[in-house]
Design a protein around this motif. Structure first.
Motif, PDB file in Angstrom:
ATOM      1  N   ILE A 133      38.412  84.842 -25.772  1.00 10.59           N
ATOM      2  CA  ILE A 133      39.274  85.718 -24.970  1.00 10.59           C
ATOM      3  C   ILE A 133      40.619  85.022 -24.824  1.00 10.59           C
ATOM      4  O   ILE A 133      40.707  83.793 -24.847  1.00 10.59           O
ATOM      5  CB  ILE A 133      38.639  85.956 -23.576  1.00 10.59           C
ATOM      6  N   ALA A 134      41.670  85.811 -24.646  1.00 12.43           N
ATOM      7  CA  ALA A 134      43.007  85.237 -24.465  1.00 12.43           C
ATOM      8  C   ALA A 134      42.974  84.219 -23.325  1.00 12.43           C
ATOM      9  O   ALA A 134      42.447  84.478 -22.244  1.00 12.43           O
ATOM     10  CB  ALA A 134      44.012  86.334 -24.166  1.00 12.43           C
ATOM     11  N   ASN A 135      43.559  83.066 -23.584  1.00 15.11           N
ATOM     12  CA  ASN A 135      43.512  81.943 -22.654  1.00 15.11           C
ATOM     13  C   ASN A 135      44.601  82.076 -21.595  1.00 15.11           C
ATOM     14  O   ASN A 135      45.654  81.460 -21.681  1.00 15.11           O
ATOM     15  CB  ASN A 135      43.663  80.633 -23.442  1.00 15.11           C
ATOM     16  N   THR A 136      44.323  82.893 -20.573  1.00 16.33           N
ATOM     17  CA  THR A 136      45.271  83.067 -19.474  1.00 16.33           C
ATOM     18  C   THR A 136      44.580  82.741 -18.159  1.00 16.33           C
ATOM     19  O   THR A 136      43.354  82.781 -18.060  1.00 16.33           O
ATOM     20  CB  THR A 136      45.795  84.514 -19.401  1.00 16.33           C
ATOM     21  N   TRP A 137      45.396  82.427 -17.139  1.00 14.82           N
ATOM     22  CA  TRP A 137      44.836  82.142 -15.823  1.00 14.82           C
ATOM     23  C   TRP A 137      44.125  83.362 -15.256  1.00 14.82           C
ATOM     24  O   TRP A 137      43.101  83.237 -14.584  1.00 14.82           O
ATOM     25  CB  TRP A 137      45.920  81.664 -14.860  1.00 14.82           C
ATOM     26  N   GLY A 141      40.315  83.331 -14.120  1.00 12.12           N
ATOM     27  CA  GLY A 141      39.937  83.723 -12.761  1.00 12.12           C
ATOM     28  C   GLY A 141      38.909  84.842 -12.755  1.00 12.12           C
ATOM     29  O   GLY A 141      37.937  84.813 -11.993  1.00 12.12           O
ATOM     30  N   THR A 142      39.098  85.814 -13.624  1.00 11.23           N
ATOM     31  CA  THR A 142      38.153  86.930 -13.720  1.00 11.23           C
ATOM     32  C   THR A 142      36.779  86.434 -14.137  1.00 11.23           C
ATOM     33  O   THR A 142      35.758  86.833 -13.549  1.00 11.23           O
ATOM     34  CB  THR A 142      38.663  87.983 -14.724  1.00 11.23           C
ATOM     35  N   LEU A 143      36.737  85.581 -15.142  1.00  6.43           N
ATOM     36  CA  LEU A 143      35.462  85.041 -15.607  1.00  6.43           C
ATOM     37  C   LEU A 143      34.786  84.189 -14.524  1.00  6.43           C
ATOM     38  O   LEU A 143      33.569  84.267 -14.341  1.00  6.43           O
ATOM     39  CB  LEU A 143      35.655  84.217 -16.880  1.00  6.43           C
TER      40      LEU A 143
END
Length: 188
Positions: A133-137, A141-143
């Protein structure tokens, strides 16, 4: 400690780990027990009790791999190695490392190690890139939030229960059988 006592202690430790890991296979048959497995407790237990540290890492990881094969065959009919598997094995190596810091087995020490083990699993296994998955904050946080229940909650409860059984059982056995005691305890 004599060679025979060392072999007896190692054999008992391995048998306890095998019995605990076997429960992982049983737990996979009940979807509500998702992530309610003994692997975290086993890693901490191995780190705490195996005097040869290579055994502390090898025994739990080897049995985890064997149980992965069994679980995969039960569900998919074949062994599948996922890209996330390397991260999972890395987590369990870190959990074993946490177990090596337990010098005196107390409820507080085992509970603290269990919490740290769950935090390691939670923070590492929910990194977005682990699953492509795209590596974003925001994704991280969602995960992290999605993993709290049931996955990490079940892992924390399982670590507490299996940890109590493994650590409590071995401490009780050590108090009854001197062959299971470590070098420090026999010297006292």
């Amino acid at each position: 400690m004599s060679i025979q006592n060392t072999n007896t202690r190692t054999t008992v430790l391995i048998l306890m780990v095998v019995a605990a890991i076997a429960m992982r296979i049983v737990n996979t048959q009940v979807p509500a027990l998702s992530n309610f497995t003994p692997v975290g407790a086993v890693a901490i237990f191995g780190g705490a009790y195996f005097t040869d540290k290579w055994k502390a890492y090898l025994v739990p990881l080897l049995l985890l791999l064997i149980s992965d094969v069994a679980v995969n065959y039960m569900y998919a009919g074949k062994f599948t190695f996922y890209s996330s598997s390397l991260y999972m094995y890395g987590c369990f190596m870190l959990m074993t490392f946490v177990g090596t810091f337990i010098k005196k087995v107390t409820v507080l020490n085992v509970a603290a190690a269990s919490i740290v083990a769950v935090l390691i699993h939670w923070l590492v296994m929910d990194l977005p890139f682990v699953y492509g998955i795209a590596n974003t904050w925001a994704n991280y946080g969602t995960l992290l939030v999605k993993a709290i229940y049931p996955f990490e909650t079940n892992m924390l409860i399982a670590d507490a229960i299996y940890g109590a059984i493994l650590f409590g059982g071995f401490e009780l056995a050590k108090s009854k059988y001197t062959a299971l005691q470590g070098k420090k305890q026999l010297a006292l």
